[in-house]
Design an enzyme around this catalytic site. Structure first.
Site, PDB file in Angstrom:
ATOM      1  N   CYS A 189       0.843  -1.193   0.000  1.00  0.00           N
ATOM      2  CA  CYS A 189       0.000   0.000   0.000  1.00  0.00           C
ATOM      3  C   CYS A 189       0.870   1.232   0.000  1.00  0.00           C
ATOM      4  O   CYS A 189       1.705   1.402   0.873  1.00  0.00           O
ATOM      5  CB  CYS A 189      -0.916   0.008   1.215  1.00  0.00           C
ATOM      6  SG  CYS A 189      -1.898   1.509   1.365  1.00  0.00           S
ATOM      7  N   GLY A 190       0.636   2.119  -0.965  1.00  0.00           N
ATOM      8  CA  GLY A 190       1.466   3.302  -1.079  1.00  0.00           C
ATOM      9  C   GLY A 190       0.952   4.506  -0.335  1.00  0.00           C
ATOM     10  O   GLY A 190       1.643   5.503  -0.214  1.00  0.00           O
TER      11      GLY A 190
END
Length: 302
Positions: free
Chosen positions: A121-122
């Site tokens: 997840c960025g």
């Protein structure tokens, strides 16, 4: 720099019903894994973020992350990058802390936010969706790029040919930046691999920043996974007009692409792809046969 891959002993279960499998259903062998380690990003002496990544191209990763966070957008804003001291239990340098020095006039982000990003997840750790809807200094919508449909469809195979770490491990994502030449053909400018798909994109964007190539006009970003919101965000902040993925986009990714004038293609599998935003950039091939009209003339897309 730390190791990119690691060998581990595994127990392989073969249950295909063959005589060999019936006699020896469990086999002992070595397998190669992609390494995943934390990287702490510091702005000067202030800790800003920790991300899980595959070691390698860490300076590109940090530079790209700062672009994706809206902190910088020009190479001269990044004065220097260096590894800080850090050792494991055996006294070996870990190379897991990078310090970025910004130009004095660059406003520091809120380092009290304690940004933590996993390899999947960025944008985890941000307070809201609005917090990542940053204003880009570039305008993908103004990019006049046109891409031939056959060229766009060929990019996943070109990407796959250069995925060296994936060949060894089968466990990393890839992002490839392709320049569309004057003759319409693609040229691979940069490819990066990482256990995190957002890290792979940050490494590409960071490479481009450090080479002085932003905004990335006339380019296509091909990714090996899905087209998520954060990947569209990263493409927009780097001035990339086209994002192509081998898997699906999310609804929010498409909405963000439409708002920023990006073209987003998904399910790109060599002979077909779906365009979810910005179809006007795609040069359509001439039909070999007359197009049927009337009820039942149109089938559903992949």
């Amino acid at each position: 720099m730390g190791r990119v891959t690691q060998r581990r002993k595994v127990h392989k279960y073969v249950l295909d019903g063959s005589p060999a499998a019936l006699e020896y259903p469990v086999r002992h062998r070595e397998d190669v894994l992609a390494v995943e380690e934390p990287l702490e990003i510091r702005l000067g002496r202030l800790s800003y973020s920790v991300t899980m990544r595959t070691p390698g191209d860490d300076f590109d990763l940090v530079a790209g992350f700062l672009v994706s966070e809206g902190v910088i957008w020009a190479p001269e804003q990044l004065v220097s990058l260096r590894f800080c001291a850090g050792e494991d239990e055996n006294g070996v340098q870990t190379f897991n802390v990078v310090e970025a020095q910004l130009r004095p006039d660059v406003p520091l982000p809120d380092t009290g936010r304690k940004v933590y990003t996993s390899s999947s997840c960025g944008i985890c750790g941000t307070d809201s969706i609005e917090a990542v809807r940053k204003s880009s200094h570039f305008s993908p919508q103004a990019d006049p790029l046109m891409v031939d449909a056959n060229v766009l469809a060929s990019l996943p195979a070109l990407l796959r040919k250069s995925q060296r770490v994936f060949d060894d491990t089968g466990g990393v994502h890839a992002a490839g930046l392709f320049k569309i030449e004057d003759d319409g053909g693609p040229r691979l400018l940069c490819l990066r691999e990482d256990v995190g798909r957002h890290n792979a994109v940050d490494k590409v964007v960071g490479w481009a920043l450090r080479e002085g190539l932003l905004p990335l006009t006339g380019t296509v970003l091909q990714v090996s996974g899905r087209a998520s919101f954060e990947l569209v965000q990263k493409a927009a902040l780097a001035g990339i007009p086209v994002l192509s993925a081998v898997s699906a986009p999310s609804s929010l990714a498409v909405e963000l692409a439409e708002a920023n004038g990006l073209t987003v293609a998904g399910f790109s599998r060599g002979t077909s792809f779906n365009v979810y935003a910005g179809d006007a950039r795609i040069l359509r091939p001439e039909p070999a046969l007359p197009v049927a009209q009337g009820p039942g003339a149109y089938g559903s897309g992949a």
